[in-house]
Design a protein around this motif. Sequence first.
Motif: not given
Length: 230
Positions: A178-182
């Motif tokens: 999710m952090w990578g997507l963010h």
Amino acid sequence: MQRLAKWHIWLGWLVGVPLVLWTLSGLVMALKPIEETRGEALRASPPLLREFGVDLVMPRVAPHDVISGMHLVQQADGPVWIVETEGGGTYRYSARDGSLVPPLIESEARAIAVASWGGDAALDSVTYLPADMSPPDLRARIDTWQAHFADGTNLYIRADSGEVLALRTGWWRFYDVMWGLHIMDLETREDTSHPILILFAALALAGSLLGCALLFRRRKARVSGGVKAS
């Protein structure tokens, strides 16, 4: 105003997907406290030094090695010096006789993993991972031992020094995606300042400002219409 409305619509289509991803990933990351994501409750307190004072012997470092840092820790076989050199190396030396201690073997890695674990799950396996096989949830190009527990948690131990590098729960790995997507960086998940992220953030800001301008003009038009009708 019609031209601004068209730009607002086109920008909405363009940044719609990133906005959904930013909102979704932000929501997921906010669901649990960061301490739970990091698995802090699953870490055992570091062991206290059991030997100290005049019995400790300074490390016998090679003459060509320039020490950049050094600290004393308690490990399964006793206290050791963790020595960092200016060349980037990390080594451990026995605090009993000052001799260089070789890298961890499996039994030592297993003992450190058990001593460092504060959870209830059993230890499933211990696997050696060379620097060129660093797993995605560690991303550190150094030789490590991976201790895998029954609840899906991975504990990573540095092979040359016996230090615990990281604890990765199953939720942490999902959080990491999710952090990578963010930040729109699924490869390294570390770059928070790259052209794609900056471009879409600027477009989203422009679309929001256009929407505010259109909303203000529409409100003003309604007020003016209401006054004329009265």
